[in-house]
Design a protein around this motif. Structure first.
Motif, PDB file in Angstrom:
ATOM      1  N   LEU A 137       0.825  -1.210   0.000  1.00 20.28           N
ATOM      2  CA  LEU A 137       0.000   0.000   0.000  1.00 20.28           C
ATOM      3  C   LEU A 137       0.857   1.257   0.000  1.00 20.28           C
ATOM      4  N   GLN A 138       1.898   1.290   0.820  1.00 17.33           N
ATOM      5  CA  GLN A 138       2.754   2.471   0.834  1.00 17.33           C
ATOM      6  C   GLN A 138       3.586   2.582  -0.441  1.00 17.33           C
ATOM      7  N   VAL A 139       4.047   1.456  -0.970  1.00 19.70           N
ATOM      8  CA  VAL A 139       4.740   1.499  -2.261  1.00 19.70           C
ATOM      9  C   VAL A 139       3.815   2.109  -3.316  1.00 19.70           C
ATOM     10  N   GLY A 140       2.529   1.718  -3.274  1.00 19.32           N
ATOM     11  CA  GLY A 140       1.560   2.264  -4.216  1.00 19.32           C
ATOM     12  C   GLY A 140       1.306   3.737  -4.010  1.00 19.32           C
ATOM     13  N   ILE A 141       1.211   4.163  -2.759  1.00 19.28           N
ATOM     14  CA  ILE A 141       0.986   5.581  -2.464  1.00 19.28           C
ATOM     15  C   ILE A 141       2.156   6.410  -2.956  1.00 19.28           C
ATOM     16  N   CYS A 142       3.365   5.928  -2.674  1.00 21.40           N
ATOM     17  CA  CYS A 142       4.570   6.677  -3.040  1.00 21.40           C
ATOM     18  C   CYS A 142       4.707   6.777  -4.558  1.00 21.40           C
ATOM     19  N   PHE A 143       4.558   5.641  -5.248  1.00 22.33           N
ATOM     20  CA  PHE A 143       4.646   5.661  -6.700  1.00 22.33           C
ATOM     21  C   PHE A 143       3.494   6.460  -7.302  1.00 22.33           C
ATOM     22  N   GLY A 144       2.290   6.310  -6.732  1.00 22.45           N
ATOM     23  CA  GLY A 144       1.144   7.055  -7.231  1.00 22.45           C
ATOM     24  C   GLY A 144       1.330   8.554  -7.114  1.00 22.45           C
ATOM     25  N   THR A 145       2.029   8.990  -6.071  1.00 22.82           N
ATOM     26  CA  THR A 145       2.325  10.416  -5.916  1.00 22.82           C
ATOM     27  C   THR A 145       3.202  10.906  -7.058  1.00 22.82           C
ATOM     28  N   MET A 146       4.242  10.133  -7.369  1.00 23.77           N
ATOM     29  CA  MET A 146       5.117  10.505  -8.480  1.00 23.77           C
ATOM     30  C   MET A 146       4.336  10.554  -9.796  1.00 23.77           C
ATOM     31  N   PHE A 147       3.508   9.546 -10.035  1.00 23.06           N
ATOM     32  CA  PHE A 147       2.784   9.493 -11.303  1.00 23.06           C
ATOM     33  C   PHE A 147       1.710  10.574 -11.376  1.00 23.06           C
ATOM     34  N   THR A 148       1.121  10.918 -10.243  1.00 21.52           N
ATOM     35  CA  THR A 148       0.138  11.998 -10.219  1.00 21.52           C
ATOM     36  C   THR A 148       0.768  13.318 -10.649  1.00 21.52           C
ATOM     37  N   PHE A 151       9.611   9.869   5.012  1.00 22.64           N
ATOM     38  CA  PHE A 151       9.022  10.831   5.947  1.00 22.64           C
ATOM     39  C   PHE A 151       9.379  12.276   5.616  1.00 22.64           C
ATOM     40  N   ILE A 152      10.502  12.498   4.912  1.00 24.36           N
ATOM     41  CA  ILE A 152      10.952  13.876   4.664  1.00 24.36           C
ATOM     42  C   ILE A 152      10.959  14.218   3.180  1.00 24.36           C
ATOM     43  N   CYS A 153      11.716  13.448   2.378  1.00 25.02           N
ATOM     44  CA  CYS A 153      11.938  13.828   0.979  1.00 25.02           C
ATOM     45  C   CYS A 153      10.645  13.862   0.165  1.00 25.02           C
ATOM     46  N   VAL A 154       9.844  12.811   0.250  1.00 23.41           N
ATOM     47  CA  VAL A 154       8.629  12.765  -0.572  1.00 23.41           C
ATOM     48  C   VAL A 154       7.637  13.860  -0.172  1.00 23.41           C
ATOM     49  N   PRO A 155       7.255  13.985   1.119  1.00 22.58           N
ATOM     50  CA  PRO A 155       6.308  15.059   1.471  1.00 22.58           C
ATOM     51  C   PRO A 155       6.852  16.457   1.175  1.00 22.58           C
ATOM     52  N   LEU A 156       8.135  16.678   1.484  1.00 22.96           N
ATOM     53  CA  LEU A 156       8.722  18.001   1.248  1.00 22.96           C
ATOM     54  C   LEU A 156       8.749  18.326  -0.235  1.00 22.96           C
ATOM     55  N   GLY A 157       9.165  17.358  -1.050  1.00 23.26           N
ATOM     56  CA  GLY A 157       9.220  17.599  -2.484  1.00 23.26           C
ATOM     57  C   GLY A 157       7.854  17.879  -3.084  1.00 23.26           C
ATOM     58  N   ILE A 194       6.004  30.604  -9.121  1.00 15.36           N
ATOM     59  CA  ILE A 194       7.417  30.875  -8.862  1.00 15.36           C
ATOM     60  C   ILE A 194       8.224  30.241  -9.975  1.00 15.36           C
ATOM     61  N   SER A 195       9.459  30.666 -10.156  1.00 15.56           N
ATOM     62  CA  SER A 195      10.337  30.147 -11.201  1.00 15.56           C
ATOM     63  C   SER A 195      10.146  28.647 -11.398  1.00 15.56           C
ATOM     64  N   VAL A 196      10.080  28.219 -12.652  1.00 17.36           N
ATOM     65  CA  VAL A 196       9.812  26.825 -12.965  1.00 17.36           C
ATOM     66  C   VAL A 196      10.856  25.889 -12.384  1.00 17.36           C
ATOM     67  N   TRP A 197      12.037  26.423 -12.076  1.00 20.01           N
ATOM     68  CA  TRP A 197      13.085  25.568 -11.499  1.00 20.01           C
ATOM     69  C   TRP A 197      12.686  25.039 -10.128  1.00 20.01           C
ATOM     70  N   ALA A 198      11.852  25.774  -9.413  1.00 18.24           N
ATOM     71  CA  ALA A 198      11.427  25.324  -8.080  1.00 18.24           C
ATOM     72  C   ALA A 198      10.593  24.039  -8.157  1.00 18.24           C
ATOM     73  N   PRO A 199       9.523  23.975  -8.957  1.00 16.74           N
ATOM     74  CA  PRO A 199       8.792  22.712  -9.049  1.00 16.74           C
ATOM     75  C   PRO A 199       9.604  21.583  -9.693  1.00 16.74           C
ATOM     76  N   ILE A 200      10.529  21.930 -10.589  1.00 17.23           N
ATOM     77  CA  ILE A 200      11.387  20.889 -11.180  1.00 17.23           C
ATOM     78  C   ILE A 200      12.244  20.243 -10.099  1.00 17.23           C
ATOM     79  N   VAL A 201      12.832  21.090  -9.245  1.00 19.22           N
ATOM     80  CA  VAL A 201      13.642  20.564  -8.139  1.00 19.22           C
ATOM     81  C   VAL A 201      12.771  19.779  -7.164  1.00 19.22           C
ATOM     82  N   GLY A 202      11.587  20.307  -6.864  1.00 18.80           N
ATOM     83  CA  GLY A 202      10.687  19.611  -5.955  1.00 18.80           C
ATOM     84  C   GLY A 202      10.318  18.233  -6.463  1.00 18.80           C
ATOM     85  N   PHE A 203      10.032  18.118  -7.747  1.00 18.44           N
ATOM     86  CA  PHE A 203       9.711  16.824  -8.344  1.00 18.44           C
ATOM     87  C   PHE A 203      10.905  15.880  -8.255  1.00 18.44           C
TER      88      PHE A 203
END
Length: 459
Positions: free
Chosen positions: A255-266, A338-344, A356-365
């Motif tokens: 379930l958590q693997v799915g949530i984490c991957f689903g976040t990236m794909f979303t 606990f940190i990287c995924v939620p923060l990003g 904000i500058s497009v570089w910010a969401p690129i880095v966040g992703f």
């Protein structure tokens, strides 16, 4: 993904029908591995399935390029997904065939580089192709790539389905004491070997054939004889793979693997529309914006692979060589989830909302993808190690959950983003990921008892 707006215009399709070409692709990518894993475990094959799946992929891809309307495209994308999904389950089986348990973290990281980097590098290449030649040309490119892969694997890939009794117990000229006619691995509970695994190969290494107490020295004389394994008994049942989800430690991790991957794909799904609206990007620019996510995945896979094996060996040494499966949920997993995924996610959502500058969401992703690599590799390796002899099957059922979550989240993402904005959507995704990491923590603390109650305790 950068070509979705062009597909919508060219085929006169609605936004939801075009979205189905990606969401159903992901869903069938979860169903396909169940079938491939069942065939692999039943017939004891790997290579034939890789080659067969590529033929399916090539045929469906060429059909996609010729699609006269969006619904034909949707159907062929589902078939195409089944063709590409073989590595998601059988690939994990190949890793367990070829690497020892203390080396699998690095091996899985290499496997995941391909699985994660492809969907993120694809938009970069696809964006350029769409801009220069149109969206149909992306399918001609993928078809040609499929032909190359088929030829490459046909020539260079051997059958890897592992014969444990041969490789784990090589031939020896020493005389075996009586009573050792059976491979210790085969008599272990659950069919596990010294590493907690047991798979049947196409031929079995027969250390003692027709062993009787009075055979005397015939034990050593019969050693090294190979006998043909009898044909598979019963019928192939793909539902058996899904049934592994009845174990709590399996579905908690899946379930958590799915949530984490689903976040990236979303995020990957909503990027084209958001960047078009907020930054007025063209297809090739949107494609290039995925470069940050690709870098995050590559770095994450390298780091997770090396740290996973390092921490696993360290934990084993601290116990005097005793292995516990939960050691696979290594130290790097926790800051990643606990940190990287939620923060990003929060960086991506709120910076996009504020233009904000497009570089910010690129880095966040990119930060999201780096953290996801830590979570995904640890969880996947843990499932393979914790259910010996069923690496392909447990990976398949985990992939079903993972891609089902990705399908649901990606379908819901656009309406939610339009109604409350990408900022608040990122808050929802971050909260779900923190909750999912609590599932990981529960397995880390209680996994041994959960496995023991399911019949997969440490031997």
């Amino acid at each position: 993904l950068p070509g979705l707006p062009d597909i919508q215009r060219d085929l006169h399709a609605s936004q939801i029908s075009v979205a189905l070409t990606t969401s159903l692709f992901i869903l069938f990518g979860g169903i396909g591995p169940i079938l491939w894993a069942s065939m692999s475990d039943f017939y004891h094959i790997r290579r034939f399935l890789y080659l067969s799946s590529l033929l399916i992929f090539i045929g469906a891809t060429l059909g996609c390029g010729l699609s006269p309307n969006v619904w034909v495209l949707v159907v062929l994308r589902c078939v195409q997904s089944v063709g590409t999904s073989v590595t998601m389950s059988v690939g994990a089986g190949t890793v367990t065939d070829c690497w020892e348990i203390t080396e699998r973290g690095s091996a899985f990281s290499i496997l995941f580089v391909g699985q994660f980097l492809g969907p993120l590098v694809g938009p970069i290449i696809g964006g350029g192709i769409v801009t220069a030649l149109g969206w149909r040309a992306t399918f001609w490119f993928c078809g040609a790539y499929g032909v190359f892969l088929f030829s490459f694997l046909l020539i260079f890939l051997p059958e890897t389905y592992r014969i444990d009794s041969h490789w784990d117990h090589p031939q020896s000229t020493e005389k075996k004491p009586r009573g050792h006619g059976l491979d210790p691995a085969s008599s272990a509970p659950g069919g596990g070997d010294a590493h907690g695994e047991q798979r049947r190969g196409s031929h079995l290494h027969h250390q003692q054939r027709n062993h009787h107490p009075n055979d005397g020295d015939s034990d050593s004389e019969e050693e090294g004889v190979y006998v043909q394994e009898p044909p598979p008994q019963g019928t192939m049942n793909p539902v058996k793979s899904i049934a592994l989800l009845r174990h709590r430690f399996v579905w908690l991790i899946a379930l958590q693997v799915g949530i984490c991957f689903g976040t990236m794909f979303t995020i990957e799904t909503i990027v084209p529309d958001l960047y078009d609206k907020e930054y007025h990007f063209e297809s090739w620019q949107t494609g290039l914006s995925f470069l940050g996510a690709g870098i995050g995945n590559v770095l994450g896979a390298i780091v997770s692979g090396r740290l996973s094996d390092l921490f696993l060996k360290k934990a084993r040494d601290q116990r005097g060589g005793l292995s516990v499966k939960e050691d696979r949920l290594t130290l790097n997993t926790w800051p990643g989830g606990f940190i990287c995924v939620p923060l990003g996610v929060l960086i991506f959502g709120w910076c996009t909302r504020s233009s904000i500058s497009v570089w910010a969401p690129i880095v966040g992703f990119g930060v999201v993808c780096f953290g996801m690599s830590q979570v995904y590799s640890a969880g996947s390796a843990y499932l393979v190690d914790s259910i010996p002899g069923k690496g392909a099957s447990v990976t398949a059922c985990s992939n079903l959950v993972r891609l089902l979550m990705a399908c649901v989240l990606s379908l819901a993402a656009k309406p939610i983003s339009l109604s409350i904005g990408p900022g608040y959507l990122s808050v929802v995704l971050a909260g779900i990921n923190v909750m999912g990491m609590c599932f990981y923590l529960l397995v880390k603390l209680k996994g041994t008892s959960l496995r023991r109650s399911a019949g997969y305790g440490d031997i």
